[in-house]
Write a protein that holds these residues in place. Structure first.
Motif, PDB file in Angstrom:
ATOM      1  N   GLU B  50       0.838  -1.212   0.000  1.00  0.00           N
ATOM      2  CA  GLU B  50       0.000   0.000   0.000  1.00  0.00           C
ATOM      3  C   GLU B  50       0.863   1.248   0.000  1.00  0.00           C
ATOM      4  O   GLU B  50       0.593   2.201  -0.730  1.00  0.00           O
ATOM      5  CB  GLU B  50      -0.862   0.021   1.258  1.00  0.00           C
ATOM      6  N   ARG B  53       2.334   2.001  -3.335  1.00  0.00           N
ATOM      7  CA  ARG B  53       1.407   2.530  -4.337  1.00  0.00           C
ATOM      8  C   ARG B  53       1.003   3.959  -4.037  1.00  0.00           C
ATOM      9  O   ARG B  53       0.922   4.799  -4.929  1.00  0.00           O
ATOM     10  CB  ARG B  53       0.170   1.626  -4.399  1.00  0.00           C
ATOM     11  N   ILE B  54       0.768   4.248  -2.732  1.00  0.00           N
ATOM     12  CA  ILE B  54       0.375   5.622  -2.411  1.00  0.00           C
ATOM     13  C   ILE B  54       1.544   6.564  -2.663  1.00  0.00           C
ATOM     14  O   ILE B  54       1.362   7.699  -3.137  1.00  0.00           O
ATOM     15  CB  ILE B  54      -0.111   5.704  -0.950  1.00  0.00           C
ATOM     16  N   ALA B  56       3.735   6.173  -4.943  1.00  0.00           N
ATOM     17  CA  ALA B  56       3.833   6.348  -6.398  1.00  0.00           C
ATOM     18  C   ALA B  56       2.889   7.444  -6.856  1.00  0.00           C
ATOM     19  O   ALA B  56       3.206   8.199  -7.787  1.00  0.00           O
ATOM     20  CB  ALA B  56       3.486   5.044  -7.100  1.00  0.00           C
ATOM     21  N   GLU B  74      -3.672  10.271   3.205  1.00  0.00           N
ATOM     22  CA  GLU B  74      -3.923   8.825   3.393  1.00  0.00           C
ATOM     23  C   GLU B  74      -2.720   8.117   3.974  1.00  0.00           C
ATOM     24  O   GLU B  74      -2.860   7.263   4.863  1.00  0.00           O
ATOM     25  CB  GLU B  74      -4.259   8.201   2.035  1.00  0.00           C
TER      26      GLU B  74
END
Lengths: 326, 128
Positions: B50, B53-54, B56, B74
């Motif tokens: 996670e 990806r965040i 990125a 987030e």
């Protein structure tokens, strides 16, 4: 066809007489073979149909083959046309014999070659052992019905003696054996391995107990613990370690544990997973970069890459309202 | 890192080993700080995907800035122990946080102890 053969046979006759003087003993052998052989009429007709197309080329080959002694390549080309490799000496001898006989030379030669081919086919079959298996099948089929059933009972009794030391198990074993007797024709008996690969013995078919109980597992564990002697030397120690997983197996396999069955194109061409995204805009641009990076990644499996892309899809779906404000 | 965490997890004070292991097994971690480090490693492993990806989305010049600000919030909302920066490579035998050689995962004192007793394969006193 016969007239052309008759006209061309005049020249080969002269050449064949020269060859006959040189090769008398093989010709004698061939003549003996011919005496034993029986000429088939139906085969002649088939050969005539075949020959109608190959007539001219055959005649040319024969002329060149009989005149010159370098007829080995011609003979092989002839054979290749027929689709079966016969040795060129046999072909030459056959042609010589055919020319010596009073009848239609081409037909006799073709029949001789056909006979030779059949001989070779049977020898090939015998080498492969194909005929012997059929004999086995036939011999097996005449075995009496009592012996496989008796053998099954004996095997089941052996199993009951070896595996179970308790007296409790023998009853279900016997009932299973009896139930098997009623359908002995199907499962009992030595497998012929015609249709399937060489499977294991029918003892597995006889043992109808489905899953081993906890007591069996414990018993097996006890036996394993007792029989596991400490290693006597370094080799046994290494074997034990390999079984436990401490030591790797040699020669080292780099792909132990990795069972990636996907082909390379599934790793590289990931655009088909981009169907849920808008076709233009910064998100598409971003996702194309993501896919470019994933395609170059050798460490992830295809499943992981797909999950990666799906996570992004879900994320952007949730942020749709925010994106529409922009 | 994650492998060390997993293999230590087996020997933790929580679980009882199902299979009879003939060798000596350490059933406790050296101290609580080591335990906390183990927990941080586990969490970092769980949230690693996670976070990647965040991040990125955040470290990006293509996507709109509003989206990146949302991603910032987030990632800050994720549990604090899930970030890999909090992991400390402690000595596995003494839990010493400083003076740990990465190759052996041992502190300098323990390393010297074992090397002098000839229990480190291929390690020799330097002399030149």
């Amino acid at each position: 066809k016969d007239k052309s053969a008759a006209s061309k046979d005049s020249t080969p006759e002269g050449a064949s007489k020269r060859q006959e003087d040189g090769a008398e003993t093989p010709k004698q052998k061939l003549l003996d073979i011919i005496g034993d052989m029986k000429v088939e009429v139906s085969y002649r007709k088939k050969l005539q149909q075949l020959k109608a197309s190959e007539n001219k080329t055959q005649a040319m080959n024969k002329l060149v083959g009989l005149d010159g002694e370098g007829s080995v390549p011609r003979g092989t080309t002839e054979d290749i046309k027929r689709g079966k490799p016969l040795s060129p000496e046999l072909v030459q001898a056959a042609s010589a014999v055919a020319s010596s006989l009073p009848r239609n030379k081409k037909q006799t030669e073709s029949e001789l070659l056909a006979q030779l081919r059949r001989h070779e086919e049977t020898t090939d079959k015998q080498k492969k052992g194909g005929t012997i298996n059929i004999r086995n099948v036939i011999s097996e089929m005449t075995v009496k019905k009592q012996s496989p059933a008796q053998r099954g009972v004996r095997i089941s009794s052996l199993i009951s003696l070896v595996l179970d030391e308790d007296g409790q198990r023998i009853r279900p074993e016997r009932s299973s054996a009896q139930s098997v007797d009623s359908r002995r024709s199907l499962k009992v008996g030595k497998r012929l391995n015609i249709f399937t690969k060489a499977s294991t013995e029918p003892e597995h078919a006889l043992k109808t107990v489905s899953s081993p109980t906890i007591w069996d597992l414990e018993f097996a564990k006890d036996i394993a613990a007792i029989t596991a002697q400490p290693p006597r030397n370094g080799f046994e120690e290494m074997i034990q370690w390999t079984k436990e997983g401490i030591l790797w197996e040699y020669p080292i396999d780099n792909e132990v544990g990795i069972e990636d069955d996907a082909e390379f194109h599934e790793h590289i061409f990931l655009e088909k997973h981009l169907e849920g995204f808008p076709k233009e805009g910064p998100i598409r641009h971003f996702m194309e970069l993501v896919i470019c990076g994933l395609s170059k990644n050798p460490y992830l499996s295809v499943k992981q890459k797909v999950e990666h892309i799906e996570w992004f899809q879900k994320y952007f779906e949730e942020k749709k309202e925010l994106l529409q404000e922009i | 890192m994650a492998a060390a965490a997993l293999c230590w997890a087996l020997r933790a004070a929580r679980q009882v080993l199902p299979s009879p292991c003939p060798r000596q097994v350490r059933s406790y971690y050296v101290d609580w700080r080591m335990l906390r480090d183990v927990k941080r490693r586990k969490m970092a492993y769980e949230h690693a995907d996670e976070r990647l990806r965040i991040n990125a989305i955040r470290k990006n010049s293509i996507l709109p800035k509003e989206l990146q600000e949302v991603a910032d919030k987030e990632i800050a909302a994720l549990p604090r122990d899930s970030c890999p920066v909090r992991i400390r490579n402690r000595c596995i035998l003494t839990s010493r946080p400083r003076g740990v050689k990465r190759r052996w995962r041992l502190s300098r004192i323990v390393f010297r102890h074992f090397a002098d007793h000839a229990q480190m394969s291929g390690v020799q006193r330097a002399m030149w």
